[in-house]
Scaffold this active site. Structure first.
Site, short mmCIF file in Angstrom:
data_model
loop_
_atom_site.label_atom_id
_atom_site.label_comp_id
_atom_site.label_asym_id
_atom_site.label_seq_id
_atom_site.Cartn_x
_atom_site.Cartn_y
_atom_site.Cartn_z
N ASN A 9 34.24 -15.87 -48.28
CA ASN A 9 35.26 -15.23 -47.46
C ASN A 9 34.69 -14.05 -46.69
O ASN A 9 34.82 -12.90 -47.10
CB ASN A 9 36.40 -14.73 -48.37
CG ASN A 9 37.72 -15.35 -47.98
OD1 ASN A 9 38.08 -15.36 -46.81
ND2 ASN A 9 38.44 -15.85 -48.96
N GLU A 22 46.47 -21.03 -41.97
CA GLU A 22 45.53 -20.37 -41.07
C GLU A 22 45.87 -20.84 -39.65
O GLU A 22 45.21 -21.70 -39.07
CB GLU A 22 44.09 -20.72 -41.47
CG GLU A 22 43.77 -20.24 -42.88
CD GLU A 22 42.43 -20.72 -43.41
OE1 GLU A 22 41.66 -21.32 -42.63
OE2 GLU A 22 42.17 -20.51 -44.60
N PHE A 72 39.22 -10.74 -43.07
CA PHE A 72 38.26 -11.81 -42.81
C PHE A 72 38.39 -12.37 -41.39
O PHE A 72 37.56 -13.16 -40.95
CB PHE A 72 38.47 -12.95 -43.80
CG PHE A 72 39.92 -13.37 -43.93
CD1 PHE A 72 40.57 -14.01 -42.89
CD2 PHE A 72 40.63 -13.08 -45.08
CE1 PHE A 72 41.90 -14.36 -43.00
CE2 PHE A 72 41.97 -13.44 -45.19
CZ PHE A 72 42.61 -14.09 -44.15
N TYR A 129 21.53 -6.98 -2.13
CA TYR A 129 22.21 -6.52 -3.34
C TYR A 129 21.41 -6.79 -4.60
O TYR A 129 21.40 -5.99 -5.54
CB TYR A 129 23.57 -7.22 -3.48
CG TYR A 129 24.64 -6.77 -2.52
CD1 TYR A 129 24.37 -5.90 -1.48
CD2 TYR A 129 25.95 -7.22 -2.67
CE1 TYR A 129 25.35 -5.49 -0.60
CE2 TYR A 129 26.95 -6.83 -1.80
CZ TYR A 129 26.65 -5.96 -0.76
OH TYR A 129 27.64 -5.57 0.11
N HIS A 177 34.35 -26.86 -49.55
CA HIS A 177 34.21 -26.09 -48.32
C HIS A 177 32.83 -26.24 -47.67
O HIS A 177 32.65 -25.88 -46.51
CB HIS A 177 34.49 -24.61 -48.58
CG HIS A 177 35.95 -24.31 -48.74
ND1 HIS A 177 36.76 -24.98 -49.61
CD2 HIS A 177 36.76 -23.39 -48.13
CE1 HIS A 177 38.00 -24.51 -49.55
NE2 HIS A 177 38.02 -23.54 -48.64
N TYR A 186 45.94 -13.98 -57.04
CA TYR A 186 45.35 -14.90 -56.07
C TYR A 186 43.83 -14.94 -56.19
O TYR A 186 43.16 -13.91 -56.22
CB TYR A 186 45.74 -14.50 -54.65
CG TYR A 186 45.07 -15.34 -53.59
CD1 TYR A 186 45.35 -16.71 -53.50
CD2 TYR A 186 44.16 -14.81 -52.69
CE1 TYR A 186 44.73 -17.50 -52.54
CE2 TYR A 186 43.54 -15.58 -51.73
CZ TYR A 186 43.83 -16.94 -51.66
OH TYR A 186 43.21 -17.72 -50.72
N ARG A 239 18.94 -3.90 -4.59
CA ARG A 239 19.53 -2.56 -4.54
C ARG A 239 20.47 -2.29 -5.72
O ARG A 239 20.58 -1.16 -6.19
CB ARG A 239 20.28 -2.41 -3.22
CG ARG A 239 20.68 -1.00 -2.90
CD ARG A 239 21.60 -0.87 -1.70
NE ARG A 239 21.68 -2.02 -0.82
CZ ARG A 239 22.74 -2.26 -0.04
NH1 ARG A 239 23.77 -1.44 -0.05
NH2 ARG A 239 22.76 -3.31 0.76
#
Length: 522
Positions: free
Chosen positions: A206, A426, A340, A292, A93, A63, A295
């Site tokens: 990646n 994905e 990833f 508050y 990409h 791959y 404090r």
């Protein structure tokens, strides 16, 4: 806004097989430190590349080396087309859209990808890793667009824009900030465009480097801002005739959160020696408890500190990671994995946005008390010079409120969202990049809210004259006055004074002014 380099910021950062530190990332990303790869990293990169080259000639598919990517992982690619495969991967990409991402974020992204390449687990060639170091050194910054990353497989689109520039394509900005084609910028420095070989395109895109870079920068900035929040709170408690008795160490120890203890310790140190405080430490003072927002400052600031510490732990682990898919293991295997996925980073990015909004919220409440004549214990309405004619700091608090409202919206988590992609390969993504982008806006907003509190409290402390504030808080008032940020008086154009105070908060000068009297605040 520009940031001055920290005194201990390194001028050169060595990238090796091991992790970078937060300070090193900030030095390169924000302050332009030079970068070099050490010999051990170069040897590790070269050794792993030999593994990839051997597998490229294997008859079995591997791959990312001899196959396509993502949903096309089962498609075998003949040797003659593998270089084209890597180029096509990066080009396709690099599909971001929107405004340019900030220079410091892109530089952090580049550096962190280089750090992963230097681990020797990705299979790139030595020359490819050296090209990243060369671009960083030359101040060449690829144009990366705001939208495009889903945070899985890492920050694909932003990293692809960076890789595209290394290939001599796309647009970059040079060290002076001028926009130009990448090929032109490389030629000016006599850099040859990288012709990607097997596995390299995948190795360059990646990773979680974009979201991690923004996390590192945010943690660094929040450490200063959370301490500055204590400075602002001390000025407000003092200026509103509050008590520091509630910050006593034994009371804080009854609830042993470490951040709370550190914040309370800071408040005690900051208010030490205050004549304003001593003026109402008498039986004539009928106030039993402060509001508050005064404090409970250590409880809110402390929880934010503890969250920031947790985020720093996650960032440290991620800085030590070697994220790629597939990854080349030390024993020579090439294995697919899910490292990833940005979830660990995305979750803490969202967590930080929550506490950032809360610290800003309590700061705004402390500020508002100064402006209300029914609650500010003898100060003029809105701290105005001539109430009615003058509006004083009325609209400065509006600005605070507008920012706080935005920070509450930004506190909604991005990491719980997911939109499937890549033909359902994905099918669950982290949205970590989106979480990081909104946290950057949150950190900037917190600095603005704290700056307005400091500006307001400083005016109030001046109005308490002839009583004098603590040496540490007085030093902050003096810093503002020395920077041309005037004290009480008739209404004037406020925006420049607010922006100048924001700068003093962001670059740590407010904190440093106080620390000259308290010593290092925690």
């Amino acid at each position: 806004m520009s940031r001055t380099a920290e005194p201990d910021s390194p001028a050169e950062v060595t990238v090796g097989v091991g992790p970078l530190s937060v300070g090193e990332v900030v030095a390169v990303a924000r302050h332009g430190a030079s970068v070099r790869l050490d010999d051990a990293a170069l040897e590790a990169v070269a050794a792993t590349r030999r593994v990839v080259e051997d597998l490229a000639h294997d008859t079995e598919p591997h791959y990312g080396i001899s196959t396509g990517f993502g949903a096309l992982a089962t498609t075998s690619i003949p040797p003659a087309k593998r270089a084209q495969l890597q180029r096509s991967l990066v080009r396709s990409h690099a599909a971001g859209s929107g405004p340019e991402v900030e220079r410091e974020v892109v530089r952090a992204t580049m550096l962190l990808r280089l750090s992963t390449l230097a681990t020797g687990r990705t299979g790139v060639r030595v020359g490819t890793a050296e090209a990243y170091a060369a671009l960083l050194d030359a101040g060449i910054t690829p144009v990366v667009r705001e939208y495009g990353s889903l945070g899985c497989s890492g920050d694909l689109a932003p990293l692809a824009h960076v890789a595209l520039a290394v290939m001599g394509e796309g647009m970059v900005r040079d060290a002076a900030g001028d926009l130009m084609p990448a090929a032109q910028a490389l030629a000016r420095h006599a850099f040859a465009p990288v012709e990607l070989a097997e596995k390299e395109g995948l190795a360059l895109i990646n990773g979680t480097d974009g979201m991690l870079g923004m996390l590192v920068l945010a943690v660094h900035d929040l450490r200063t801002l959370l301490t500055t929040a204590d400075v602002a709170a001390a000025m407000s408690v003092e200026g509103q005739l509050g008590t520091d008795d509630v910050f006593a160490a034994d009371l804080q120890a009854l609830r042993p959160h470490p951040g709370q203890a550190r914040s309370a310790e800071n408040l005690r140190a900051l208010m030490a020696g205050s004549a304003i405080r001593e003026s109402h430490r008498t039986d004539a003072c009928t106030r039993v408890q402060d509001a508050y927002s005064l404090r409970c400052s250590p409880q809110v600031h402390g929880s934010a500190r503890d969250t920031c510490d947790h985020a720093a732990v996650v960032a440290g682990r991620e800085l030590a990671a070697a994220i790629d898919n597939p990854v080349v293991t030390p024993d020579g295997r090439v294995e697919s994995n899910g490292n990833f996925h940005g979830a660990p980073v995305a979750h803490v990015l969202d967590f930080l946005a929550v506490v950032t909004a809360d610290v800003a919220s309590i700061s705004e409440r402390r500020t508002d008390r100064f402006l209300d004549v029914a609650r500010n214990h003898g100060l003029p309405p809105f701290l105005a010079d001539d109430p009615g004619t003058d509006s004083g700091l009325m609209i400065a608090q509006y600005t605070q409120a507008a920012v706080v409202s935005e920070l509450k919206r930004l506190a909604a988590p991005a990491s719980v969202d997911s939109i499937p992609s890549s033909a359902m390969q994905e099918d669950q993504v982290s949205m970590g990049w989106n979480a990081a982008r909104k946290l950057r806006r949150s950190v900037d907003g917190l600095a603005r809210v704290l700056a307005i509190e400091v500006l307001t409290a400083a005016r109030a402390l001046d109005l308490r004259a002839p009583l004098t504030p603590a040496p540490a808080t007085a030093a902050v008032v003096a810093l503002l006055r020395g920077e041309g940020i005037a004290g009480p008086g008739p209404d004037r154009y406020l925006s420049p004074e607010i922006e100048a105070t924001v700068d003093l908060v962001l670059d740590g000068r407010v904190r440093a002014a106080a620390e000259r009297h308290t010593g290092l605040l925690h």
